[in-house]
Design an enzyme around this catalytic site. Sequence first.
Site, PDB file in Angstrom:
ATOM      1  N   TYR A 296       0.789  -0.896   0.225  1.00 50.71           N
ATOM      2  CA  TYR A 296      -0.201  -0.199  -0.299  1.00 50.71           C
ATOM      3  C   TYR A 296       0.696   1.491   0.330  1.00 50.71           C
ATOM      4  CZ  TYR A 296      -4.255  -2.431   0.039  1.00 50.71           C
ATOM      5  OH  TYR A 296      -5.631  -3.716  -0.810  1.00 50.71           O
TER       6      TYR A 296
ATOM      7  N   ARG B 220       2.015   1.678  -3.326  1.00 47.66           N
ATOM      8  CA  ARG B 220       0.587   2.671  -3.950  1.00 47.66           C
ATOM      9  C   ARG B 220       0.648   3.850  -3.797  1.00 47.66           C
ATOM     10  NH1 ARG B 220      -4.593  -1.735  -4.031  1.00 47.66           N
ATOM     11  NH2 ARG B 220      -5.380  -0.080  -5.209  1.00 47.66           N
TER      12      ARG B 220
ATOM     13  N   ASP C 247      -8.153   5.953  -4.910  1.00 47.40           N
ATOM     14  CA  ASP C 247      -7.527   6.858  -4.649  1.00 47.40           C
ATOM     15  C   ASP C 247      -7.393   8.250  -4.995  1.00 47.40           C
ATOM     16  OD1 ASP C 247      -9.152   7.645  -7.662  1.00 47.40           O
ATOM     17  OD2 ASP C 247      -8.196   6.646  -8.886  1.00 47.40           O
TER      18      ASP C 247
ATOM     19  N   HIS D 123     -15.288   1.320  -2.391  1.00 44.21           N
ATOM     20  CA  HIS D 123     -14.145   0.765  -1.050  1.00 44.21           C
ATOM     21  C   HIS D 123     -13.455   1.294  -1.105  1.00 44.21           C
ATOM     22  CE1 HIS D 123     -14.699  -2.037  -5.371  1.00 44.21           C
ATOM     23  NE2 HIS D 123     -15.973  -2.390  -4.331  1.00 44.21           N
TER      24      HIS D 123
ATOM     25  N   CYS E 178      -9.591   0.731  17.931  1.00 50.53           N
ATOM     26  CA  CYS E 178     -10.341   1.406  18.139  1.00 50.53           C
ATOM     27  C   CYS E 178     -11.106   1.791  17.179  1.00 50.53           C
ATOM     28  CB  CYS E 178     -10.117   2.771  19.199  1.00 50.53           C
ATOM     29  SG  CYS E 178      -8.672   3.332  18.380  1.00 50.53           S
TER      30      CYS E 178
ATOM     31  N   CYS F  98      -1.564   3.486  16.120  1.00 51.00           N
ATOM     32  CA  CYS F  98      -2.582   4.526  16.182  1.00 51.00           C
ATOM     33  C   CYS F  98      -2.180   5.368  17.703  1.00 51.00           C
ATOM     34  CB  CYS F  98      -4.181   3.489  17.132  1.00 51.00           C
ATOM     35  SG  CYS F  98      -5.174   4.697  17.141  1.00 51.00           S
TER      36      CYS F  98
ATOM     37  N   GLY G 110     -16.549   3.243 -17.006  1.00 55.67           N
ATOM     38  CA  GLY G 110     -14.717   2.233 -16.796  1.00 55.67           C
ATOM     39  C   GLY G 110     -14.441   1.769 -15.766  1.00 55.67           C
TER      40      GLY G 110
HETATM   41  P1  OAD Z   1     -10.583  -3.443 -14.141  1.00 56.67           P
HETATM   42  O1  OAD Z   1      -9.506  -3.305 -14.097  1.00 56.67           O
HETATM   43  O2  OAD Z   1     -11.392  -4.589 -13.465  1.00 56.67           O
HETATM   44  O3  OAD Z   1     -12.043  -2.655 -15.041  1.00 56.67           O
HETATM   45  C1  OAD Z   1     -11.434  -0.979 -15.598  1.00 56.67           C
HETATM   46  C2  OAD Z   1     -12.273  -1.128 -16.691  1.00 56.67           C
HETATM   47  O4  OAD Z   1     -12.436   0.493 -17.398  1.00 56.67           O
HETATM   48  C3  OAD Z   1     -11.867  -1.659 -17.876  1.00 56.67           C
HETATM   49  O5  OAD Z   1     -13.604  -2.295 -18.678  1.00 56.67           O
HETATM   50  C4  OAD Z   1     -11.609  -1.099 -19.113  1.00 56.67           C
HETATM   51  O6  OAD Z   1     -12.240  -1.442 -19.899  1.00 56.67           O
HETATM   52  C5  OAD Z   1     -11.907  -0.159 -18.437  1.00 56.67           C
HETATM   53  N1  OAD Z   1     -11.031   1.664 -18.934  1.00 56.67           N
HETATM   54  C6  OAD Z   1     -10.144   0.932 -18.670  1.00 56.67           C
HETATM   55  N2  OAD Z   1      -8.986   2.133 -19.896  1.00 56.67           N
HETATM   56  C7  OAD Z   1     -10.281   3.256 -19.593  1.00 56.67           C
HETATM   57  C8  OAD Z   1     -10.686   4.596 -19.882  1.00 56.67           C
HETATM   58  N3  OAD Z   1      -9.375   5.162 -20.929  1.00 56.67           N
HETATM   59  N4  OAD Z   1     -12.011   5.282 -20.699  1.00 56.67           N
HETATM   60  C9  OAD Z   1     -12.740   4.867 -19.970  1.00 56.67           C
HETATM   61  N5  OAD Z   1     -12.578   2.928 -19.249  1.00 56.67           N
HETATM   62  C10 OAD Z   1     -11.359   2.960 -19.369  1.00 56.67           C
HETATM   63  O7  OAD Z   1     -11.557  -1.832 -12.625  1.00 56.67           O
HETATM   64  P2  OAD Z   1     -13.181  -1.624 -12.136  1.00 56.67           P
HETATM   65  O8  OAD Z   1     -13.946  -2.317 -12.984  1.00 56.67           O
HETATM   66  O9  OAD Z   1     -12.925  -1.068 -11.066  1.00 56.67           O
HETATM   67  O10 OAD Z   1     -12.090  -3.356  -5.444  1.00 56.67           O
HETATM   68  O11 OAD Z   1     -12.774  -3.272 -10.469  1.00 56.67           O
HETATM   69  C11 OAD Z   1     -13.590  -3.348  -9.399  1.00 56.67           C
HETATM   70  C12 OAD Z   1     -12.886  -3.713  -8.643  1.00 56.67           C
HETATM   71  O12 OAD Z   1     -12.017  -4.660  -8.418  1.00 56.67           O
HETATM   72  C13 OAD Z   1     -11.552  -2.215  -8.005  1.00 56.67           C
HETATM   73  O13 OAD Z   1     -12.514  -1.605  -6.649  1.00 56.67           O
HETATM   74  C14 OAD Z   1     -10.912  -3.234  -6.988  1.00 56.67           C
HETATM   75  C15 OAD Z   1     -10.342  -4.535  -8.259  1.00 56.67           C
HETATM   76  O14 OAD Z   1     -10.097  -5.619  -7.075  1.00 56.67           O
HETATM   77  C16 OAD Z   1     -11.023  -3.343  -4.514  1.00 56.67           C
HETATM   78  O15 OAD Z   1      -9.707  -3.141  -4.638  1.00 56.67           O
HETATM   79  C17 OAD Z   1     -11.878  -3.610  -3.477  1.00 56.67           C
END
Ligand code: OAD
Length: 244
Positions: free
Chosen positions: A68, A71, A105, A120, A131, A148, A188
């Site tokens: 983390y 990141r 982010d 998330h 706590c 903490c 996205g």
């Molecule tokens: P993904 O990485 O699964 O999907 C990203 C999506 O964004 C894909 O459908 C791409 O086609 C699209 N994409 C990429 N670049 C783009 C751009 N410039 N413009 C428009 N679309 C674009 O990410 P999420 O769907 O956000 O959870 O993933 C969901 C969750 O899975 C995240 O929040 C995270 C992860 O595991 C946790 O960490 C709990």
Amino acid sequence: MAAAALSQLREKIARSQRVVALTGAGISAESGVPTFRGQDGLWRQYRAVDLATPQAFQRDPRLVWEFYQWRRRLLQPLKPNPAHLALAALEEAVPEFTLITQNIDGLHALAGSRRVLELHGNIWHLRCTGCGVVREDRRLDLPALPTCADCGAWLRPHVVWFGEMLDPEILAAAVAAVENCQVLLVIGTSGLVQPAASLGRRAKQRGAFVAELNLEPTPQSDLYDLALHGRAGVLVPQLLEPER
Ligand code: OAD
């Protein structure tokens, strides 16, 4: 045709009182944030079970914190892109606008969005494992295992890990917003992670007009009224342009 679809979507938004946007990693891609499942996606390079689960934190909290902190260092210099800025502007233009994001982010808030439901969590917030206090902390020089200031227990990133529940209040607010909206923009996200993935279907079942804005079709595209394909940084600002 894309121009006709865009025009239809603009008109729907202009006639609506209640609009919701649901965003995923794709909206931050053009800011330089890696997505999860794309070619260079985070979960293609790392095993989520080793780094983003409560078990991983119990087993090796230093390793999880290293991930983390890495990141956080990657994210710290990044700026909102035109898609984030356009959603902040849309919030001003629509009577009731709710932004639901799966991203941790913090870029929506940096762009000026005021009402953001972070499903998330947020990587810039730390939560005490003892706590439960949550505090914003943007330092990049945290100790390897931060503790903490109040109770001395370990701090953890205030993000939802695999196998954990979402904050029930935030989820309830998100469900209420999609069930009451007239237009939902799904931007996205691959639509593969629950419960966020089911929000589009819920909105549709309640009669909302649902539009997907994504680089490419997703498994959910066919469920929706309209799909626009392209970069979020190009497509989302176009929603704000006046009809020619
Ligand atoms: P993904 O990485 O699964 O999907 C990203 C999506 O964004 C894909 O459908 C791409 O086609 C699209 N994409 C990429 N670049 C783009 C751009 N410039 N413009 C428009 N679309 C674009 O990410 P999420 O769907 O956000 O959870 O993933 C969901 C969750 O899975 C995240 O929040 C995270 C992860 O595991 C946790 O960490 C709990």
